[in-house]
Design an enzyme around this catalytic site. Structure first.
Site, PDB file in Angstrom:
ATOM      1  N   CYS A 206     -26.140 -47.035  69.151  1.00  0.00           N
ATOM      2  CA  CYS A 206     -25.849 -46.799  67.734  1.00  0.00           C
ATOM      3  C   CYS A 206     -24.404 -47.159  67.410  1.00  0.00           C
ATOM      4  CB  CYS A 206     -26.133 -45.345  67.380  1.00  0.00           C
ATOM      5  SG  CYS A 206     -25.709 -44.955  65.680  1.00  0.00           S
TER       6      CYS A 206
ATOM      7  N   CYS B 146     -22.621 -44.830  64.990  1.00  0.00           N
ATOM      8  CA  CYS B 146     -22.251 -43.506  65.528  1.00  0.00           C
ATOM      9  C   CYS B 146     -21.009 -43.629  66.403  1.00  0.00           C
ATOM     10  CB  CYS B 146     -23.342 -42.924  66.407  1.00  0.00           C
ATOM     11  SG  CYS B 146     -24.986 -43.071  65.765  1.00  0.00           S
ATOM     12  N   ASP B 147     -20.959 -44.661  67.236  1.00  0.00           N
ATOM     13  CA  ASP B 147     -19.952 -44.724  68.299  1.00  0.00           C
ATOM     14  C   ASP B 147     -18.910 -45.831  68.131  1.00  0.00           C
ATOM     15  OD1 ASP B 147     -21.291 -42.632  69.545  1.00  0.00           O
ATOM     16  OD2 ASP B 147     -22.695 -44.002  70.494  1.00  0.00           O
TER      17      ASP B 147
END
Ligand code: NDP
Length: 315
Positions: free
Chosen positions: A137, A140-141
């Site tokens: 992701c 997300c990261d």
């Protein structure tokens, strides 16, 4: 002691399919209960801007869209719960579902909208470095890779989207693509090809990852099995998977029909599974389109199907 409750309509999952089913079932006065799962809002909460949902000429933030769908479902009387359904007995109606707290729900109709999760290559190193440089992701990261070098695996729309997103943060983004071309749509292809920070490594596969404390590079092979095969190491700080998704249908496979990839089969043009009163909507039953707008549409259909089914029973 475990609680047991009864509902005319249980919705499992909270992406665009689940929430839209809740809006329709709520408006039909079915007083649905929706279990929202571990990742409330589903895959769209991990994306950036949704640009192709009709009605948003400037695009809309995925999280915001899910919050608004949630609010809309609640306005029409849906009961939304955190938590997961961990067990399903669909052998006879009313169906018996068990939550992660051990509570039981008897449901006259069930709408399965559990979506899909990211696939991994299956390398041991993906597990070894999970959370230490391996991610599925980017939104997300990606933040952790400011001014660093990253690689995205895959050549579809998701991979392109992730690469473009990461290029805003990282100093360099490689795309590791196993074919000699990208599978993505023309608009996405053009965007990655024109992005100076993105370099596409065609006909390349990943053999493994290396690094002392987290990912420091990937072992790659170019044109595997061909006369000009070449193995080499690519120094990177982050390794992002974008090679497609797996439907989350495991819980229901003993009862409903699934295809060879695990997608739940429905009796088109309805969303009915082979179990009376059990319907599926969204990515869990859609190997073909996997779009938010399609998921929302099938969520609406599933709720209308559930309403009709209950009317037929006089319930
Ligand atoms: P896709 O299935 O379209 O693409 C998967 C990519 O990963 C392909 O390039 C595939 O290679 C590659 N791949 C699969 N397995 C492996 C493996 N083991 N090793 C190396 N590479 C692998 O998935 P997406 O998630 O990209 O897209 C799914 C659907 O969602 C599509 O219909 C897409 O159009 C849509 N989508 C639309 C978006 C938008 O419109 N904004 C955004 C994101 C997705 P190969 O080509 O060789 O099979």
């Amino acid at each position: 002691m475990a609680n047991r409750e009864y509902t005319r309509c249980l919705i499992i999952g909270s992406g665009p399919a689940g929430y839209t089913a809740a809006i329709y079932a709520g408006r039909a006065n079915l007083q649905p209960i929706e279990y929202c799962g571990m990742q409330m809002g589903g895959q769209l909460t991990q994306t950036t801007t949704v640009e192709n949902f009709p009605g948003y000429p400037q695009g809309v933030d995925g999280n915001q869209m899910m919050m608004e769908l949630r609010e809309q479902a609640e306005r029409f009387g849906a009961t939304l719960r955190d938590g997961e359904i961990v067990k399903a007995d669909l052998s006879k109606a009313p169906y018996l579902l068990t939550t992660d707290r051990g509570d039981e729900i008897e449901a006259e109709t069930v709408i399965i909208a559990t979506g899909a999760t990211a696939k991994y290559l299956g390398l041991d190193d993906e597990k070894k470095y999970n959370g230490q440089g391996v991610s599925a992701c980017a939104t997300c990261d990606g933040f952790f890779y400011r001014k660093k070098v990253v690689a995205v695996v895959g050549g579809g729309d998701t991979a392109c989207e992730e690469a473009i997103y990461l290029a805003q943060l990282a100093s360099k983004v490689y795309m590791i693509v196993r074919k000699p071309y990208l599978r993505a749509s023309d608009v996405m292809k053009k965007r990655v090809e024109e992005n100076e920070k993105i370099e596409i490594l065609y006909e390349t596969n990943t053999l493994g990852l290396y690094g002392e404390n987290g990912v420091e590079g990937a072992h790659l092979v170019y044109r595997k099995g061909e006369a000009d095969e070449r193995k080499y190491d690519l120094p990177i700080d982050g390794f992002f998977l974008a090679i497609g998704h797996k439907p989350q249908s495991d819980l229901f496979r003993d009862f409903v029909d699934v295809d060879e990839q695990g997608y739940i089969k429905v009796d088109s043009p309805t969303q009915a599974t082979k179990v009376p009163g059990v319907f599926a909507a969204g990515d869990v039953c859609d190997p073909r389109y996997r779009q938010a707008i399609v998921a929302a549409g099938t969520g609406a259909k599933a709720a209308l199907d559930a309403e009709k089914y209950l009317n037929g029973l006089g319930k």
